[in-house]
Each structure stands twice: as C-alpha cells, then as structure tokens.
Design a protein around this motif. Structure first.
Motif, PDB file in Angstrom:
ATOM      1  N   ALA A 530       0.842  -1.211   0.000  1.00  0.00           N
ATOM      2  CA  ALA A 530       0.000   0.000   0.000  1.00  0.00           C
ATOM      3  C   ALA A 530       0.873   1.257   0.000  1.00  0.00           C
ATOM      4  CB  ALA A 530      -0.914  -0.010   1.222  1.00  0.00           C
ATOM      5  N   THR A 537      -5.806   2.731   1.513  1.00  0.00           N
ATOM      6  CA  THR A 537      -6.190   1.578   2.325  1.00  0.00           C
ATOM      7  C   THR A 537      -6.519   2.036   3.736  1.00  0.00           C
ATOM      8  OG1 THR A 537      -3.900   1.205   2.965  1.00  0.00           O
ATOM      9  CG2 THR A 537      -4.725  -0.064   1.096  1.00  0.00           C
ATOM     10  N   LEU A 549      -9.793  -1.560   1.109  1.00  0.00           N
ATOM     11  CA  LEU A 549      -9.059  -0.978  -0.023  1.00  0.00           C
ATOM     12  C   LEU A 549     -10.057  -0.373  -1.007  1.00  0.00           C
ATOM     13  CD1 LEU A 549      -6.268  -1.011  -1.735  1.00  0.00           C
ATOM     14  CD2 LEU A 549      -7.073  -3.187  -2.609  1.00  0.00           C
TER      15      LEU A 549
END
Length: 566
Positions: A530, A537, A549
């Motif tokens: 991420a 996220t 997400l």
C-alpha cells in the motif's frame, strides 16, 4: 510489561476501581469477557463494557471515556501495536491488555508504567532484548575550545583530527546499530500468529482465586474451540490446551455413584468427547452436515458430480438408509445413533479421511439440551456477524454475549439456525468459485475475488465470515487442483464491502499444509504494498492481515504485492 502475578498486579488493583472493558468482536474475547464479568459480579466491581470491532472504534470510544476512567482492560485487541502512540493517553492511565495477537509490540513489552500485559509467559514470545531495540540518546560531548592561548597550533590540529575520527567512528557504530535493529525488528514482526486463548487466561485467573465455576470452564472451552475452528492455532497447541482443560473438567464434573440420584434434572454437565468433525450435526441432518462441513466437502469434492457420487458411496458403505440420513439427527432411529460415530469413522478411513474424530467437549443442560463446543462457536459467530439489518453492531454483540448464558438458550438456537445458513452459503460460494475458476495463481500467491451481485455476497463483508470462507475455499482448492506448486501457496481474498464508497475487504490466508505453523506474513506485506503504490487503504482491523481498499486501487495494489513477494 508482562504481569507475573495476575491476582496481585491486576485483579486486586482494579477491584476497588471503576474500570472500562474494551472487548473485540470475536468469540474468544466474548468468553474472556463473560468470565471477567462473573468475577466482577462476585466482588461488586463497577465496570462499563464497550464492544469495539476495529482501531477506529477503539480510538473513538477511548476519547469519549478517558476523562471518567483511569483503568482500561482490553480483550483481544491492543497488544500488537504501540498503544500509547495510537491512543495518546494521560500519564496516570493504565491499560491491562489480554490479547492473543502476536507478536506483542516491543514498546508495550518494555513500558513499565502504563501498559500491563496479561499474557502467558510460556508462549514462545521471543521478544528481542531491550538493548537491541532501545538506546539512550547519547549526547555528543561538546568539546569547547578552552585551550590556553599559548598552546601550539599543531597540538590543536592533532586534537581536532582525533575528534573527527572519533565522531566518524561513533556515527558508523550508530548506523550499524540501527541497521541491526531494523533486521531484528523485521524478523520479530514479520509473521502474525496467535497465542493462548484469552478465555483460558481469564479462567486461570479465576482458578488461582478459587472462584472458578462450571460456567466459566465452559466459556474457556468455547474460547479455545473458537481458535481451533478459525485455524488460529496449530493442532499441537490445541491438543495441549485441551489436555489442560480436561483436568479441570474432571475436577468439576466428577460424580460418585451414590450421588447420581440426588442430582437435580436441570444441572449442567460438561464432558470430554472424542467426537465427529461434522459441523452442527446434532442439530441438523447428517446429510446436510456432511455437505456443509469443510473437512468432508473438500475431501469428497462435493462441487462436482463425481463428488456427489462419492458421498452416496460413503453413505452406502456405512449402510445408512437415505431416509434416515436426510431427516433431523434427533429423529433418527436410536439403534442407528448408538454406534454412529464408530460407523462413520470406519467408513471415513476407507475414503482417506483419517481424522474424522477430534478431541472436544460437550455440555448437557438437563436431559434435553446437549451442545458440542464447536456448535456454540458457530452459533455465537453467526449472531455477531449477523447480516440482519435490524440492529447495530453493538446489538449483535450483546445478543452473541447473551447466547453464551444458559438462561438464554432460545438465542443460542437462533444462532444455530443462522450458522446453518452461513455454512450453506459458504459451501455454495466455494462451489461457484471452483466451478468458474475464480481462484487464479498470481505467482507467489493465489487470488480470488468475489464479484458484486454474487448470491450471499453481503454475508461475507464481515472479516470473521470472510475468513471462514477463505480458509474453507483454500482447503477445497488444494484438493481440487492437480498443480503441486499451487497446493503450497497462500491465498489473497477480496470481497465487496461498500458499493457506495467503492471499497473492498482484502484478506490474506497462510498456505494450507499439514505442517503449517499458522503464521501469517500478509500483514507486513499489505502495509508495504500500500505504501509503495500510495493505494488508499484502511488498516482498521485488529488482525493486520485484513485491510479495506478502494476498488480502483486494487490492480496496482496486487501488482505491488506480487513483485514484493516474488
């Protein structure tokens, strides 16, 4: 810091105070909470109970209540992150953390004043040494030039050169120490796993104070069974803990021959069983239970026509008429029920199912009501993750908590009905995923995504039900695939969470192998993937391997995950 004497350093401290209980929404936490509530009622301890399902709720609830309380108890949340950093409490606040999540954050371990960990020391914690992680800030020694004016310039230069060399050496040592610290922390925090059930830890406390009751023992059993049902602990750990509880069971439930007739009819009896691994079979029909238990469904491959035939052969091998198998277990012929376990085990061995029976416990409320520990786990889980829109998460939590009391058997039976729906939906979703080849190999892991609009997809928006589906799907996939490499891969599962916000829940499951140590490396991998792609996220769940997400960021997030794990 770890609390060594739970009674002195924890219970006697909170006994005279008002305390706030933060309880995570999983069955083990509910059971630990029930035991603690019973102890608090014995000693008239004032407490407030706040259910929390994620970090956001925990932070909000803490901000709301921090003025009124100085002592906070966290059950199954808070051990695996730096609590003080997240909650920013006042200096006189104390947190008692009873949590199964491992590894325990090092700041929590070495904080002596505000964080007290109610965690069993016999779990292999392998916490790094204090000196390897923390270092007192060394003040650079100020070398003020207080030389006498008459000293030679060459002497000054020599001293300066020595200082420069010394500083360079010190910096190099600092860099080496920091690199070593990073490596040590990476090795320690790389895998996520679970320790001894919180309900068992609380039962131990009750036992030490001689306040343990049969009800508390039953809750400890459910807490352990929940860990086993959810694959949070290894088979070895489960068997060891069952042995510990078995000794308590025989201590609480022994009966002398002459006492037998004097017992009241509605008494509670807990007994150790070597029972079948079939979900809810005593409250369902045997056929439904065989079709909807992951262990049998995956081995028979019931999603295929050939699998259905094998199930018919299995029933024929046992010599059970279909009419009997398809009616409620309670209504089956008594003559068939008597040696049913032995018959099923014998036939299961022929069909390659060697572990058809397992060590577990059952409870009798009088003559009418009998439940296996796993029945109660499924029922309580379903009540808590109920898709019914008639109440908030807190209402579902309270309902699940109530269902654990023997005075609320109607709620438990309602939970069993919900659990049957959940298990049916899980097996139907697995069948559709395997028949439409939704499970695809991405290289270092398998990936499966549930589409919006799939039947029952909203049932799997909650992490606990999605986790059950993911693990059962991975088991079934391992039996259905011919590719040997794919059998050893972990699974990443995605399910729609909110259509309006365009979010999905993504979850990582470790590989399904017999020797699996149940350690999950996806938590750290998700964070890094991420970060590197700036994906939007939310790490809100207490299990680090579950994230939310944005659907648009899914493909770049997965690409980063593939390159990270390759």
């Amino acid at each position: 810091m770890f609390v060594s004497d739970f009674r002195k350093e924890f219970y006697e401290v909170v006994q005279s105070q008002r305390v706030l209980l933060f309880v995570a929404s999983d069955v083990d936490a509910l059971c630990a909470c029930k035991i603690l509530q019973a102890l608090f009622q014995c000693d008239h301890v004032q407490y407030t109970l706040v259910p929390v399902s994620g970090w956001q709720e925990l932070e909000t609830a803490f901000l709301e209540h921090k003025e009124q309380f100085r002592y906070f108890i966290l059950i199954n949340c808070g051990a695996n992150v730096d609590l003080l950093d997240i909650l920013q409490p006042d200096e006189d606040t104390t947190f008692f953390v009873c949590d199964t999540h491992r590894p325990v954050n090092v700041v929590n371990v070495y904080n002596d004043t505000q964080i007290k960990l109610l965690i069993k020391q016999d779990d292999d914690l392998e916490v790094p040494a204090y000196d390897d992680i923390f270092r007192d800030e060394e003040e650079d020694e100020e070398h003020s030039g207080n030389d006498s004016d008459g000293s030679e310039p060459s002497e000054k230069r020599t001293r300066l050169e020595e200082e420069v060399v010394e500083q360079t050496m010190r910096r190099r040592q600092q860099r080496e120490w920091e690199a070593r610290r990073r490596d040590i922390l990476f090795d320690y925090e790389q895998y996520e796993y679970h320790g001894t059930s919180s309900a068992m830890v609380m039962f131990d406390l009750a036992w030490m104070m001689s306040k343990d009751l049969n009800d508390m023992l039953w809750w400890a059993i459910i807490g352990l069974t929940d860990q086993w049902v959810q694959d949070k602990i290894t088979q070895m750990k489960y068997v060891t803990d069952v042995g510990v509880l078995q000794r308590h069971v025989s201590r609480h439930n022994h009966r002398n021959e002459d006492e037998e007739n004097t017992l009241s009819v509605d008494c509670t009896r807990i007994s150790f069983e070597y029972d079948l691994r079939l979900a809810l079979y005593q409250h369902w029909s045997l056929h439904d239970s065989l079709c909807n238990t992951s262990y049998t469904a995956s081995r028979f491959k019931l999603w295929s026509v050939h699998g259905q035939k094998r199930l018919q052969e299995f029933l024929a091998d046992m010599g059970l008429p279909l009419k009997q198998v398809k009616q409620k277990f309670q209504s089956m012929d008594v003559s068939l029920k008597e040696n049913l376990r032995e018959m099923i085990e014998e036939s299961a061995n022929k069909f390659g199912m060697k572990d058809m029976r397992m060590q577990t416990f059952s409870i009798h409320f009088g003559f009418k009501h009998k439940f296996l520990a796993s029945d109660v786990v499924f029922a309580t889980m379903s009540l808590m993750d109920s898709p019914e829109k008639d109440g908030s998460g807190t209402d579902h939590f309270i309902q699940a908590l109530d269902s654990l009391s023997r005075s609320n058997l109607d709620k438990l039976y309602h939970g069993l009905e919900l659990a049957k729906k959940q298990l049916r939906a899980t097996q139907q979703t697995i069948a559709s995923c395997l028949c439409t080849n939704l499970v695809i190999s991405q290289g270092p892991f398998l990936y499966c995504s549930l589409m919006e609009g799939t039947p029952d997809v909203m049932l799997f928006s909650k992490p606990a039900s999605l986790s059950l589906l993911s693990r059962h799907l991975l088991k079934s996939f391992v039996f259905s695939t011919k590719n040997r490499r794919c059998k050893l891969l972990p699974l990443v599962m995605a399910a729609p969470l909110s259509v309006e916000q365009g979010t999905v829940t993504v979850m990582g499951i470790p590989p399904e192998t017999d020797s699996s140590d149940r350690k999950n490396f996806f938590g750290r991998a998700f964070e890094k993937a991420a970060e590197s792609t700036s994906s939007r996220t939310l790490h809100n769940h207490f299990d680090l391997s579950v994230i939310e997400l944005k659907a648009e960021d899914r493909s770049k997030f997965l690409d980063a995950l593939v390159s990270l794990l390759s």
